[in-house]
Scaffold this motif. Sequence first.
Motif, PDB file in Angstrom:
ATOM      1  N   LYS A 110       0.816  -1.172   0.024  1.00 55.56           N
ATOM      2  CA  LYS A 110      -0.051  -0.223   0.078  1.00 55.56           C
ATOM      3  C   LYS A 110       0.985   1.296   0.066  1.00 55.56           C
ATOM      4  O   LYS A 110       0.224   2.377  -0.251  1.00 55.56           O
ATOM      5  CB  LYS A 110      -0.848   0.126   1.155  1.00 55.56           C
ATOM      6  N   GLY A 111       2.099   1.010   0.431  1.00 52.00           N
ATOM      7  CA  GLY A 111       2.914   2.352   0.436  1.00 52.00           C
ATOM      8  C   GLY A 111       3.902   2.240   1.623  1.00 52.00           C
ATOM      9  O   GLY A 111       3.695   1.344   2.435  1.00 52.00           O
ATOM     10  N   PRO A 112       4.728   3.161   1.698  1.00 51.92           N
ATOM     11  CA  PRO A 112       5.852   3.005   2.902  1.00 51.92           C
ATOM     12  C   PRO A 112       5.257   3.532   4.108  1.00 51.92           C
ATOM     13  O   PRO A 112       4.365   4.152   4.283  1.00 51.92           O
ATOM     14  CB  PRO A 112       6.936   4.086   2.228  1.00 51.92           C
ATOM     15  N   VAL A 113       5.807   2.872   5.118  1.00 50.56           N
ATOM     16  CA  VAL A 113       5.314   2.990   6.459  1.00 50.56           C
ATOM     17  C   VAL A 113       6.606   3.274   7.341  1.00 50.56           C
ATOM     18  O   VAL A 113       7.596   2.312   7.340  1.00 50.56           O
ATOM     19  CB  VAL A 113       4.617   1.862   7.047  1.00 50.56           C
ATOM     20  N   GLN A 114       6.502   4.217   8.152  1.00 54.08           N
ATOM     21  CA  GLN A 114       7.841   4.657   9.336  1.00 54.08           C
ATOM     22  C   GLN A 114       7.233   5.168  10.350  1.00 54.08           C
ATOM     23  O   GLN A 114       6.471   6.093  10.337  1.00 54.08           O
ATOM     24  CB  GLN A 114       8.798   5.446   8.545  1.00 54.08           C
ATOM     25  N   VAL A 115       7.692   4.801  11.741  1.00 54.05           N
ATOM     26  CA  VAL A 115       7.252   5.309  12.978  1.00 54.05           C
ATOM     27  C   VAL A 115       8.263   5.952  13.539  1.00 54.05           C
ATOM     28  O   VAL A 115       9.534   5.372  13.360  1.00 54.05           O
ATOM     29  CB  VAL A 115       6.754   3.922  13.596  1.00 54.05           C
ATOM     30  N   GLU A 116       7.979   6.786  14.461  1.00 57.60           N
ATOM     31  CA  GLU A 116       8.905   7.343  15.505  1.00 57.60           C
ATOM     32  C   GLU A 116       8.485   7.321  16.558  1.00 57.60           C
ATOM     33  O   GLU A 116       7.363   7.428  17.022  1.00 57.60           O
ATOM     34  CB  GLU A 116       9.231   8.899  14.980  1.00 57.60           C
ATOM     35  N   VAL A 117       9.220   6.759  17.570  1.00 56.29           N
ATOM     36  CA  VAL A 117       8.770   6.543  19.189  1.00 56.29           C
ATOM     37  C   VAL A 117       9.772   7.401  19.947  1.00 56.29           C
ATOM     38  O   VAL A 117      10.999   7.500  19.875  1.00 56.29           O
ATOM     39  CB  VAL A 117       8.972   5.144  19.386  1.00 56.29           C
ATOM     40  N   THR A 118       8.904   7.988  20.884  1.00 55.85           N
ATOM     41  CA  THR A 118       9.632   8.688  21.879  1.00 55.85           C
ATOM     42  C   THR A 118       9.611   8.132  23.260  1.00 55.85           C
ATOM     43  O   THR A 118       8.356   7.415  23.584  1.00 55.85           O
ATOM     44  CB  THR A 118       8.994  10.200  22.066  1.00 55.85           C
ATOM     45  N   LEU A 119      10.801   7.647  23.956  1.00 58.19           N
ATOM     46  CA  LEU A 119      10.766   6.990  25.129  1.00 58.19           C
ATOM     47  C   LEU A 119      11.347   7.827  26.135  1.00 58.19           C
ATOM     48  O   LEU A 119      12.159   8.488  25.886  1.00 58.19           O
ATOM     49  CB  LEU A 119      11.748   5.863  24.719  1.00 58.19           C
ATOM     50  N   ASP A 120      10.813   7.826  27.483  1.00 63.56           N
ATOM     51  CA  ASP A 120      10.968   8.437  28.604  1.00 63.56           C
ATOM     52  C   ASP A 120      11.439   7.289  29.387  1.00 63.56           C
ATOM     53  O   ASP A 120      10.842   6.616  30.100  1.00 63.56           O
ATOM     54  CB  ASP A 120       9.805   9.068  29.503  1.00 63.56           C
ATOM     55  N   GLY A 121      12.826   6.940  29.440  1.00 60.44           N
ATOM     56  CA  GLY A 121      13.518   5.846  30.130  1.00 60.44           C
ATOM     57  C   GLY A 121      12.937   4.824  29.328  1.00 60.44           C
ATOM     58  O   GLY A 121      13.447   4.582  28.075  1.00 60.44           O
ATOM     59  N   ASP A 122      12.486   3.819  29.937  1.00 60.97           N
ATOM     60  CA  ASP A 122      12.036   2.589  29.164  1.00 60.97           C
ATOM     61  C   ASP A 122      10.547   2.764  28.630  1.00 60.97           C
ATOM     62  O   ASP A 122       9.868   1.595  28.048  1.00 60.97           O
ATOM     63  CB  ASP A 122      12.253   1.177  30.086  1.00 60.97           C
ATOM     64  N   ARG A 123       9.857   3.658  28.942  1.00 62.72           N
ATOM     65  CA  ARG A 123       8.305   3.956  28.872  1.00 62.72           C
ATOM     66  C   ARG A 123       8.226   4.720  27.411  1.00 62.72           C
ATOM     67  O   ARG A 123       8.654   5.643  27.243  1.00 62.72           O
ATOM     68  CB  ARG A 123       7.823   4.572  29.819  1.00 62.72           C
ATOM     69  N   ILE A 124       7.389   4.005  26.760  1.00 63.57           N
ATOM     70  CA  ILE A 124       6.898   4.742  25.442  1.00 63.57           C
ATOM     71  C   ILE A 124       5.979   5.811  25.622  1.00 63.57           C
ATOM     72  O   ILE A 124       4.770   5.680  26.400  1.00 63.57           O
ATOM     73  CB  ILE A 124       6.167   3.625  24.608  1.00 63.57           C
ATOM     74  N   SER A 125       6.301   7.008  25.330  1.00 62.01           N
ATOM     75  CA  SER A 125       5.510   8.384  25.769  1.00 62.01           C
ATOM     76  C   SER A 125       4.949   8.855  24.589  1.00 62.01           C
ATOM     77  O   SER A 125       3.713   9.266  24.806  1.00 62.01           O
ATOM     78  CB  SER A 125       6.186   9.299  26.489  1.00 62.01           C
ATOM     79  N   ALA A 126       5.203   8.613  23.428  1.00 63.60           N
ATOM     80  CA  ALA A 126       4.479   9.125  22.233  1.00 63.60           C
ATOM     81  C   ALA A 126       4.945   8.330  21.094  1.00 63.60           C
ATOM     82  O   ALA A 126       6.045   7.631  21.100  1.00 63.60           O
ATOM     83  CB  ALA A 126       4.972  10.634  21.867  1.00 63.60           C
ATOM     84  N   VAL A 127       3.988   8.152  19.960  1.00 60.51           N
ATOM     85  CA  VAL A 127       4.275   7.552  18.690  1.00 60.51           C
ATOM     86  C   VAL A 127       3.876   8.439  17.481  1.00 60.51           C
ATOM     87  O   VAL A 127       2.855   8.951  17.794  1.00 60.51           O
ATOM     88  CB  VAL A 127       3.872   6.177  18.640  1.00 60.51           C
ATOM     89  N   ARG A 128       4.512   8.779  16.465  1.00 55.72           N
ATOM     90  CA  ARG A 128       4.311   9.194  15.495  1.00 55.72           C
ATOM     91  C   ARG A 128       4.614   8.744  14.304  1.00 55.72           C
ATOM     92  O   ARG A 128       5.708   7.966  13.949  1.00 55.72           O
ATOM     93  CB  ARG A 128       5.054  10.815  15.460  1.00 55.72           C
ATOM     94  N   MET A 129       3.793   8.716  13.025  1.00 58.83           N
ATOM     95  CA  MET A 129       3.874   8.161  11.730  1.00 58.83           C
ATOM     96  C   MET A 129       4.531   9.192  10.944  1.00 58.83           C
ATOM     97  O   MET A 129       4.089  10.275  10.971  1.00 58.83           O
ATOM     98  CB  MET A 129       2.489   8.010  11.123  1.00 58.83           C
ATOM     99  N   LEU A 130       5.892   8.758  10.661  1.00 59.26           N
ATOM    100  CA  LEU A 130       6.663   9.728   9.762  1.00 59.26           C
ATOM    101  C   LEU A 130       6.234   9.531   8.229  1.00 59.26           C
ATOM    102  O   LEU A 130       6.270  10.469   7.583  1.00 59.26           O
ATOM    103  CB  LEU A 130       8.134   9.266   9.960  1.00 59.26           C
TER     104      LEU A 130
END
Length: 132
Positions: free
Chosen positions: A59-79
């Motif tokens: 369907k097309g390219p997929v890329q994810v960016e994840v923000t981590l505070d320590g070992d905890r995922i605090s945010a995810v963004r689709m690039l």
Amino acid sequence: MKRALPVLVLSVAGLVPVWRHTPPAPEPAVAGPAPAPSVSASPGSTTRVVAGPTVDTEKGPVQVEVTLDGDRISAVRMLRQPDHPQTTAAVPVLIEETLEAQSADVDTVSGATVTSDGYRESLQAALDAQGS
């Protein structure tokens, strides 16, 4: 009436190739080495932003960016994401499930299976890279 029969026959003869035409199969994508995920962090900070690799899907390219505070995922963004209505609807669901699960182990969104698979693959690569 004399013209109707030849017109009908020629019209049908002209449409037969159109009905029989099959579009060429898409060329298979050549998979090259995946680029390494990028990791950025401020000195002395426990917050890291990690971009996963771009995953090419049908369907097309997929890329994810994840923000981590320590070992905890605090945010995810689709690039990068496919330009498709089902993908647009699936992204918030995938992000919400990721924040709840705190991992890439999230369910596939119905109607966006390909995007869900690419999302999980890019996210898992980003999470794997955050330790390096």
